[in-house]
Design a protein around this motif. Structure first.
Motif, PDB file in Angstrom:
ATOM      1  N   MET A   1       0.879  -0.891  -0.563  1.00  0.00           N
ATOM      2  CA  MET A   1       0.007   0.253  -0.066  1.00  0.00           C
ATOM      3  C   MET A   1       1.031   1.337   0.107  1.00  0.00           C
ATOM      4  O   MET A   1       2.012   1.667   0.617  1.00  0.00           O
ATOM      5  CB  MET A   1      -0.756  -0.135   1.311  1.00  0.00           C
ATOM      6  N   ALA A   2       0.269   2.539  -0.717  1.00  0.00           N
ATOM      7  CA  ALA A   2       0.749   3.693  -0.468  1.00  0.00           C
ATOM      8  C   ALA A   2       0.112   4.405  -0.872  1.00  0.00           C
ATOM      9  O   ALA A   2      -1.191   4.312  -1.374  1.00  0.00           O
ATOM     10  CB  ALA A   2       2.084   3.689  -2.057  1.00  0.00           C
ATOM     11  N   THR A   3       0.332   5.385   0.143  1.00  0.00           N
ATOM     12  CA  THR A   3       0.008   6.993  -0.048  1.00  0.00           C
ATOM     13  C   THR A   3       0.588   7.785  -0.987  1.00  0.00           C
ATOM     14  O   THR A   3       1.492   8.183  -0.295  1.00  0.00           O
ATOM     15  CB  THR A   3      -0.387   7.652   1.520  1.00  0.00           C
ATOM     16  N   ALA A   4      -0.461   8.544  -1.025  1.00  0.00           N
ATOM     17  CA  ALA A   4      -0.014   9.922  -2.510  1.00  0.00           C
ATOM     18  C   ALA A   4      -0.674  11.184  -1.594  1.00  0.00           C
ATOM     19  O   ALA A   4      -1.974  10.751  -1.396  1.00  0.00           O
ATOM     20  CB  ALA A   4       0.350   9.940  -3.204  1.00  0.00           C
ATOM     21  N   GLU A   5       0.077  12.122  -1.597  1.00  0.00           N
ATOM     22  CA  GLU A   5      -0.772  13.974  -0.754  1.00  0.00           C
ATOM     23  C   GLU A   5      -0.434  15.027  -2.361  1.00  0.00           C
ATOM     24  O   GLU A   5      -0.041  13.833  -3.354  1.00  0.00           O
ATOM     25  CB  GLU A   5       0.191  14.069   0.180  1.00  0.00           C
ATOM     26  N   TYR A   6      -1.719  15.283  -2.496  1.00  0.00           N
ATOM     27  CA  TYR A   6      -1.931  16.129  -3.271  1.00  0.00           C
ATOM     28  C   TYR A   6      -3.155  17.751  -2.733  1.00  0.00           C
ATOM     29  O   TYR A   6      -3.478  17.564  -2.138  1.00  0.00           O
ATOM     30  CB  TYR A   6      -3.050  15.731  -4.416  1.00  0.00           C
ATOM     31  N   LYS A   7      -2.371  18.338  -3.746  1.00  0.00           N
ATOM     32  CA  LYS A   7      -3.036  20.065  -3.015  1.00  0.00           C
ATOM     33  C   LYS A   7      -3.795  20.089  -4.292  1.00  0.00           C
ATOM     34  O   LYS A   7      -4.012  19.928  -5.332  1.00  0.00           O
ATOM     35  CB  LYS A   7      -1.865  21.151  -3.634  1.00  0.00           C
ATOM     36  N   VAL A   8      -5.687  20.404  -3.974  1.00  0.00           N
ATOM     37  CA  VAL A   8      -6.483  20.570  -4.824  1.00  0.00           C
ATOM     38  C   VAL A   8      -6.493  21.636  -4.223  1.00  0.00           C
ATOM     39  O   VAL A   8      -6.608  22.578  -3.156  1.00  0.00           O
ATOM     40  CB  VAL A   8      -7.538  19.576  -4.214  1.00  0.00           C
ATOM     41  N   THR A   9      -6.843  22.116  -5.503  1.00  0.00           N
ATOM     42  CA  THR A   9      -7.200  24.278  -5.259  1.00  0.00           C
ATOM     43  C   THR A   9      -8.792  24.847  -5.574  1.00  0.00           C
ATOM     44  O   THR A   9      -9.653  23.761  -7.032  1.00  0.00           O
ATOM     45  CB  THR A   9      -6.333  24.851  -6.343  1.00  0.00           C
ATOM     46  N   GLY A  10      -9.689  25.508  -4.885  1.00  0.00           N
ATOM     47  CA  GLY A  10     -10.901  25.949  -5.425  1.00  0.00           C
ATOM     48  C   GLY A  10     -12.386  25.108  -4.868  1.00  0.00           C
ATOM     49  O   GLY A  10     -12.802  25.188  -5.146  1.00  0.00           O
ATOM     50  N   MET A  11     -11.624  23.874  -4.015  1.00  0.00           N
ATOM     51  CA  MET A  11     -12.702  24.072  -2.899  1.00  0.00           C
ATOM     52  C   MET A  11     -12.909  24.570  -1.804  1.00  0.00           C
ATOM     53  O   MET A  11     -12.307  25.015  -0.974  1.00  0.00           O
ATOM     54  CB  MET A  11     -12.563  22.348  -2.376  1.00  0.00           C
ATOM     55  N   THR A  12     -14.225  24.784  -1.077  1.00  0.00           N
ATOM     56  CA  THR A  12     -14.652  25.498  -0.549  1.00  0.00           C
ATOM     57  C   THR A  12     -15.727  25.492   0.369  1.00  0.00           C
ATOM     58  O   THR A  12     -16.145  25.789   1.708  1.00  0.00           O
ATOM     59  CB  THR A  12     -15.393  26.498  -1.019  1.00  0.00           C
ATOM     60  N   CYS A  13     -16.108  23.244  -0.266  1.00  0.00           N
ATOM     61  CA  CYS A  13     -17.074  22.991   1.377  1.00  0.00           C
ATOM     62  C   CYS A  13     -17.156  21.680   1.135  1.00  0.00           C
ATOM     63  O   CYS A  13     -16.120  21.148   0.625  1.00  0.00           O
ATOM     64  CB  CYS A  13     -18.263  23.646   1.265  1.00  0.00           C
ATOM     65  N   GLY A  14     -17.858  21.154   2.061  1.00  0.00           N
ATOM     66  CA  GLY A  14     -17.844  19.887   2.556  1.00  0.00           C
ATOM     67  C   GLY A  14     -18.373  19.219   0.864  1.00  0.00           C
ATOM     68  O   GLY A  14     -17.661  17.930   0.952  1.00  0.00           O
ATOM     69  N   HIS A  15     -19.163  19.965   0.318  1.00  0.00           N
ATOM     70  CA  HIS A  15     -20.064  19.259  -1.007  1.00  0.00           C
ATOM     71  C   HIS A  15     -18.803  19.329  -2.025  1.00  0.00           C
ATOM     72  O   HIS A  15     -18.660  18.187  -3.266  1.00  0.00           O
ATOM     73  CB  HIS A  15     -21.554  20.323  -1.571  1.00  0.00           C
ATOM     74  N   CYS A  16     -17.986  20.110  -1.735  1.00  0.00           N
ATOM     75  CA  CYS A  16     -16.658  20.240  -2.798  1.00  0.00           C
ATOM     76  C   CYS A  16     -16.062  18.646  -2.628  1.00  0.00           C
ATOM     77  O   CYS A  16     -15.449  18.107  -2.986  1.00  0.00           O
ATOM     78  CB  CYS A  16     -15.905  21.662  -2.879  1.00  0.00           C
ATOM     79  N   GLU A  17     -16.094  18.764  -1.203  1.00  0.00           N
ATOM     80  CA  GLU A  17     -14.808  17.692  -0.923  1.00  0.00           C
ATOM     81  C   GLU A  17     -15.322  15.834  -1.480  1.00  0.00           C
ATOM     82  O   GLU A  17     -14.951  14.723  -1.456  1.00  0.00           O
ATOM     83  CB  GLU A  17     -15.048  17.463   0.576  1.00  0.00           C
ATOM     84  N   ASN A  18     -17.123  16.195  -1.322  1.00  0.00           N
ATOM     85  CA  ASN A  18     -17.548  14.861  -2.276  1.00  0.00           C
ATOM     86  C   ASN A  18     -17.391  14.571  -3.279  1.00  0.00           C
ATOM     87  O   ASN A  18     -17.137  13.299  -3.740  1.00  0.00           O
ATOM     88  CB  ASN A  18     -19.336  15.053  -0.760  1.00  0.00           C
ATOM     89  N   HIS A  19     -17.759  15.519  -4.208  1.00  0.00           N
ATOM     90  CA  HIS A  19     -17.509  15.582  -5.525  1.00  0.00           C
ATOM     91  C   HIS A  19     -16.121  14.909  -5.189  1.00  0.00           C
ATOM     92  O   HIS A  19     -15.982  13.967  -7.322  1.00  0.00           O
ATOM     93  CB  HIS A  19     -17.594  17.119  -6.450  1.00  0.00           C
ATOM     94  N   VAL A  20     -14.782  15.528  -4.882  1.00  0.00           N
ATOM     95  CA  VAL A  20     -13.262  14.964  -5.685  1.00  0.00           C
ATOM     96  C   VAL A  20     -13.489  13.637  -4.707  1.00  0.00           C
ATOM     97  O   VAL A  20     -12.973  13.065  -6.032  1.00  0.00           O
ATOM     98  CB  VAL A  20     -12.262  16.234  -4.227  1.00  0.00           C
ATOM     99  N   ARG A  21     -14.342  13.248  -3.870  1.00  0.00           N
ATOM    100  CA  ARG A  21     -14.079  11.951  -3.109  1.00  0.00           C
ATOM    101  C   ARG A  21     -14.483  10.567  -3.941  1.00  0.00           C
ATOM    102  O   ARG A  21     -14.058  10.062  -4.401  1.00  0.00           O
ATOM    103  CB  ARG A  21     -14.523  11.816  -2.196  1.00  0.00           C
ATOM    104  N   GLU A  22     -15.852  11.095  -5.153  1.00  0.00           N
ATOM    105  CA  GLU A  22     -16.554  10.271  -5.673  1.00  0.00           C
ATOM    106  C   GLU A  22     -16.224  10.272  -6.993  1.00  0.00           C
ATOM    107  O   GLU A  22     -16.118   8.896  -7.490  1.00  0.00           O
ATOM    108  CB  GLU A  22     -17.793  10.874  -5.985  1.00  0.00           C
TER     109      GLU A  22
END
Length: 69
Positions: A1-22
């Motif tokens: 298993m490996a974990t990678a970190e990314y910087k995401v721009t443009g998210m402003t709320c939990g709804h944004c998080e859900n879109h990315v997660r989906e």
């Protein structure tokens, strides 16, 4: 298993998080996702080799921009 970190721009709320997660969940091999609009961080854990381009494309499909941190 490996974990990678990314910087995401443009998210402003939990709804944004859900879109990315989906979208990122659709990538083969992804076993865990942690995303925060407050910090702009996305952590993706995968059972197999994960291509940064796949993650960036998934985040783009969600309507945001990502770069490997």
């Amino acid at each position: 298993m490996a974990t990678a970190e990314y910087k995401v721009t443009g998210m402003t709320c939990g709804h944004c998080e859900n879109h990315v997660r989906e979208e990122v969940e659709k990538i083969d091999g992804v076993s865990d996702i942690s995303v925060s609009h407050k910090t702009g961080q996305l952590f993706v854990t995968s059972d197999s080799d994960l291509q940064d381009s796949d993650v960036v494309a998934a985040v783009d499909e969600a309507g945001y921009e990502a770069v490997r941190a």
